[in-house]
Design an enzyme around this catalytic site. Structure first.
Site, PDB file in Angstrom:
ATOM      1  CG  HIS A   1     -13.443  -4.543   5.843  1.00 26.64           C
ATOM      2  ND1 HIS A   1     -13.308  -3.441   5.508  1.00 26.64           N
ATOM      3  CD2 HIS A   1     -12.981  -4.411   7.411  1.00 26.64           C
ATOM      4  CE1 HIS A   1     -13.025  -2.428   6.681  1.00 26.64           C
ATOM      5  NE2 HIS A   1     -12.665  -3.284   7.448  1.00 26.64           N
TER       6      HIS A   1
ATOM      7  NE  ARG B   1     -10.257  -9.539  -6.053  1.00 28.51           N
ATOM      8  CZ  ARG B   1      -9.861  -8.811  -5.104  1.00 28.51           C
ATOM      9  NH1 ARG B   1      -8.735  -8.364  -4.883  1.00 28.51           N
ATOM     10  NH2 ARG B   1     -10.809  -8.188  -4.301  1.00 28.51           N
TER      11      ARG B   1
ATOM     12  CE  LYS C   1      -3.586  -2.390  -0.105  1.00 24.37           C
ATOM     13  NZ  LYS C   1      -3.193  -3.507  -0.803  1.00 24.37           N
TER      14      LYS C   1
ATOM     15  CD  GLU D   1      -4.901   5.997   3.957  1.00 24.97           C
ATOM     16  OE1 GLU D   1      -4.258   5.757   2.703  1.00 24.97           O
ATOM     17  OE2 GLU D   1      -5.851   5.842   4.232  1.00 24.97           O
TER      18      GLU D   1
HETATM   19  C1  MV4 Z   1     -10.231   3.923   4.794  1.00 21.20           C
HETATM   20  C2  MV4 Z   1     -11.479   4.149   5.603  1.00 21.20           C
HETATM   21  C3  MV4 Z   1     -11.496   5.412   5.756  1.00 21.20           C
HETATM   22  N1  MV4 Z   1     -10.435   6.288   5.911  1.00 21.20           N
HETATM   23  N2  MV4 Z   1      -9.073   4.839   4.845  1.00 21.20           N
HETATM   24  C4  MV4 Z   1     -11.453  -0.733   4.019  1.00 21.20           C
HETATM   25  C5  MV4 Z   1     -10.613  -1.752   3.291  1.00 21.20           C
HETATM   26  C6  MV4 Z   1     -10.009  -1.129   2.218  1.00 21.20           C
HETATM   27  N3  MV4 Z   1     -10.799  -1.013   1.277  1.00 21.20           N
HETATM   28  C7  MV4 Z   1      -9.642   0.397   3.094  1.00 21.20           C
HETATM   29  N4  MV4 Z   1     -10.919   0.309   4.028  1.00 21.20           N
HETATM   30  C8  MV4 Z   1     -10.937   1.847   4.548  1.00 21.20           C
HETATM   31  N5  MV4 Z   1      -9.955   2.558   4.323  1.00 21.20           N
HETATM   32  C9  MV4 Z   1      -9.516   5.947   5.248  1.00 21.20           C
HETATM   33  N6  MV4 Z   1      -8.190   6.787   5.212  1.00 21.20           N
HETATM   34  C10 MV4 Z   1     -12.613   3.336   5.397  1.00 21.20           C
HETATM   35  C11 MV4 Z   1     -12.484   2.077   4.855  1.00 21.20           C
HETATM   36  C12 MV4 Z   1     -13.445   1.069   5.173  1.00 21.20           C
HETATM   37  C13 MV4 Z   1     -14.291   0.727   4.069  1.00 21.20           C
HETATM   38  C14 MV4 Z   1     -13.666   1.274   2.899  1.00 21.20           C
HETATM   39  C15 MV4 Z   1     -14.432   0.866   1.572  1.00 21.20           C
HETATM   40  C16 MV4 Z   1     -15.611  -0.100   1.770  1.00 21.20           C
HETATM   41  C17 MV4 Z   1     -15.929  -0.553   2.935  1.00 21.20           C
HETATM   42  C18 MV4 Z   1     -15.181  -0.058   4.179  1.00 21.20           C
HETATM   43  C19 MV4 Z   1     -15.596  -0.433   5.180  1.00 21.20           C
HETATM   44  C20 MV4 Z   1     -14.897  -0.195   6.614  1.00 21.20           C
HETATM   45  C21 MV4 Z   1     -13.705   0.726   6.234  1.00 21.20           C
END
Ligand code: MV4
Length: 509
Positions: A242, A299, A123, A207
Site C-alpha cells: 500500500h 490533502r 469510510k 465489500e
Molecule cells: C479494495 C481492493 C479490492 N476490492 N477494495 C487498498 C487501500 C485502499 N485504497 C483500498 N484498497 C483496496 N481496496 C475492494 N473491494 C483492493 C485494494 C487494494 C489496493 C487498492 C488500490 C491500490 C493498491 C491496492 C493494493 C492492495 C489492495
C-alpha cells in the site's frame, strides 16, 4: 466552515518536512509569499530549513514530539506572524482537530474543512455519501457488521471473496480478505479487534473483493462553495504494501469515455461535500472496466507533480488562491492532458533486503536532468538521512510527448543518475519499467507482488563496495582503451572516473 471573504496571506508556515516542504516553499516563493519552516532537532540542517525565509525549532526528532504537535506549530505561526499554515501530506494534513485549532487561532488552514475530513475519513459515511451522489461504490454494506452470521449472509449475496474493511481505516490499513464462509467468524473478530486498537473505532463493513484491480485516482479542486473541477486522473497501481512507488498520468488503461465517466464521478464527489482545495478521489478499476469509489484523500498528494506536468498547472498556487477566498484559478474547459508523465519515488530502502530502510549520509546525489525532467528532492549531498521519518528522499518526475517517449526518457535518466551514501531503489525503477506488463500498461496492483522477487535481486552492495567496483570497471575499461588519451597515461583516470563511470554505465544500455 468555509470562508468566502478574502483572506490576506503573505506569510505561510509549512507544517511538514522533506521534499513536500521544499516543494511548498518553492511554490509560495514564486507567489511572493514569505515562508516559515518548522524543524525537529535532527532536521536542523534539512533542505526545507535552508530554503525557507524563517525556521522555527519544534522539538525532538520523534514526530509525536515535533511535526505532530499542533500546538507547537500554531504557536510558531502566531509568533512569526504567518497568516496561514500549509500541512502538506501526512503528519497533520488530514487531522480535523488540527484544522479546527488553526482556524480557531485566527489562521487559515490551506486545505479542506474538518467536516470534509470527517465525512471522508469514515469510510461508511463516505460510501453513503457516494451512493446519494450517484458515484458507483463496491457492492457491500453501508452499515457496520458485528454478527458473523450476518456477515456470511451478505458475503453469500455478493459472492466470495469479500473484503472486511475498517470504517476508520484507509490506505490499506484495517483490511482483510475472506475467501470462504468458515473463515468469516475469526476474520471478523480479528479485524474488529485490530481496528479498535489501531483507530479507536471497530466498525467493520463488508465489500466484494475486486481481484487484480488497477488504482485510478482523480485530482480535484473545490472552491469550498459547491463548485469543483477535475484535473484528470493518475494511475498508481505500482504499490508495495500500500505504499505507492511509481505513478503516472494519464492512466494507460482508460478509454476517453471511461476517463470522462470517472472524472465526472470525482467532480460529483467533491461537489457533494462542497470540498475546499486540492483533493484526490480514489477508484479501483476492475478487469471488466467497471470502476468503484474507494476513498477520498483530503490533502495534496505525493504524486501531484505528474498532474502538474501533464495538465500544465500549479496545484500549490491553486490551493493558496482557494484559501485566500479567490475561488479556483482554472476553468474546466481550458484543461487538457498533454503528453505523459511518470513519477519514481526515490526511497532510502534496499530492494534486496525486502525494502528495509537504509540510513546514512548522502555522499553523491546526481539525478540526471535534461528536457522533461523534474526532481522534487528533500535532501542534498552531505545531508544525514534521519531514521525517524518516511524513507522517501525525493521524487523523479519524467515527462514525454507519448508514453513510449516518457519511458525511454525515464530509462535514460535512471541509468544516468548516481546516488551514493544510502541504499536506494533506483535500480528497482529500472527493473520495473522494463517489465512487459508495465510497458504495455496492463499492470495491476498485484504488479510488485507478482513480478518482483527479492531473493533474485542483486544483494544491496555496500555503497563503497559499489563505488570500488565501478572504479575498477572504469580503470579496466581505460586500460583496455589505452587510457582514453588522457594527458598523463601513467595516471589512471581517477579524476574523471565519475564521467567515465557514467559513460561505462550508459554504454552498457
Ligand atoms: C479494495 C481492493 C479490492 N476490492 N477494495 C487498498 C487501500 C485502499 N485504497 C483500498 N484498497 C483496496 N481496496 C475492494 N473491494 C483492493 C485494494 C487494494 C489496493 C487498492 C488500490 C491500490 C493498491 C491496492 C493494493 C492492495 C489492495
Amino acid at each position: 466552515m468555509s470562508t468566502t471573504s478574502p483572506r490576506e496571506i503573505n506569510k505561510v508556515l509549512i507544517a511538514n518536512r522533506g521534499e513536500i516542504a521544499v516543494r511548498l516553499i518553492r511554490g509560495l516563493k514564486e507567489m511572493g509569499i514569505a515562508t516559515v519552516a518548522v524543524y525537529s532537532d535532527v532536521d536542523r540542517e534539512a533542505l526545507h530549513v535552508l530554503c525557507a525565509d524563517e525556521a522555527v525549532p519544534i522539538g525532538p526528532a520523534p514526530a509525536v514530539e515535533s511535526y505532530l504537535v499542533g500546538e507547537k506549530i500554531i504557536a510558531a505561526a502566531l509568533r512569526c506572524g504567518a497568516q496561514a499554515i500549509h500541512p502538506g501530506y501526512g503528519f497533520l494534513s488530514e487531522n480535523g482537530a488540527f484544522c479546527d485549532a488553526v482556524e480557531a487561532a485566527g489562521l487559515v488552514f490551506i486545505g479542506p474543512t474538518a467536516e470534509s475530513m470527517a465525512v471522508m475519513g469514515d469510510k461508511l459515511s463516505a460510501r453513503r455519501k457516494m451512493r446519494t451522489s450517484g458515484v458507483p461504490v463496491v457492492p457491500g454494506t453501508d452499515e457496520a457488521v458485528t454478527d458473523p452470521g450476518k456477515a456470511q449472509e451478505i458475503a453469500d449475496q455478493i459472492g466470495y471473496p469479500v473484503l472486511l474493511k475498517a470504517s476508520a481505516g484507509g490506505g490499506g490499513k484495517g483490511m482483510r480478505i475472506v475467501n470462504a464462509p468458515q473463515e468469516m467468524a475469526s476474520a471478523l473478530r480479528e479485524t474488529r479487534g485490530e481496528a479498535g486498537a489501531a483507530f479507536g473505532n471497530d466498525a467493520i463493513f463488508v465489500e466484494k473483493y475486486i481481484t487484480a484491480p488497477k488504482h485510478i485516482e482523480v485530482q480535484v479542486l473545490g472552491d469550498g462553495r459547491g463548485h469543483a473541477i477535475h484535473l484528470f486522473e493518475r494511475e498508481c497501481s505500482v504499490q508495495r504494501r500500500h505504499q505507492k512507488v511509481i505513478e503516472e498520468c494519464p492512466s494507460p488503461s482508460l478509454t476517453p469515455a471511461l476517463r470522462e465517466e470517472i472524472c465526472a464521478a470525482a467532480v460529483r464527489t467533491a461537489e457533494a461535500i462542497s470540498y475546499r482545495g486540492a483533493g484526490t478521489v480514489e477508484f479501483i478499476l476492475a478487469p471488466d472496466g467497471s470502476f468503484f469509489f474507494l476513498e477520498m484523500n483530503t490533502r495534496l498528494q505525493v504524486e501531484h507533480p505528474v498532474t502538474e506536468m501533464v495538465v500544465g498547472v500549479d496545484l500549490v498556487r491553486a490551493m493558496v488562491e482557494v484559501a485566500r477566498g479567490g475561488g479556483i484559478i482554472y476553468r474546466q474547459e481550458d484543461l487538457r492532458q498533454r503528453g505523459w508523465a511518470l513519477e519514481f519515488r526515490i526511497y532510502a530502502e534496499d530492494p534486496g533486503r525486502n525494502f528495509a530502510p537504509s540510513i546514512g549520509k548522502i555522499a553523491t546525489l546526481n539525478i540526471a536532468g535534461g528536457p522533461g525532467v523534474r526532481l522534487d528532492s528533500g535532501v542534498y549531498e552531505g545531508f544525514a538521512v534521519p531514521i525517524h521519518y518516511d524513507p522517501m528522499l525525493a521524487k523523479l518526475i519524467v515527462w514525454g510527448e507519448t508514453r513510449d517517449l516518457a519511458l525511454a526518457r525515464s530509462r535514460r535518466v535512471l541509468r544516468e543518475s548516481v546516488l551514493h551514501g544510502v541504499t536506494h531503489n533506483l535500480p528497482f525503477h529500472l527493473w520495473a519499467i522494463d517489465q512487459p506488463s508495465f510497458r504495455d500498461g496492463s499492470y495491476t496492483t498485484h504488479f510488485v507482488a507478482d513480478h518482483f522477487d527479492p531473493s533474485t535481486w542483486l544483494p544491496g552492495l555496500a555503497d563503497d563496495a559499489r563505488t570500488a567496483l565501478l572504479q575498477a570497471a572504469v580503470l579496466c575499461e581505460a586500460g583496455r582503451r589505452g587510457n582514453g588519451g588522457d594527458a598523463n597515461p601513467a595516471q589512471p583516470p581517477v579524476g574523471n572516473w565519475h564521467r567515465n563511470a557514467l559513460r561505462a554505465m550508459t554504454r552498457n544500455t
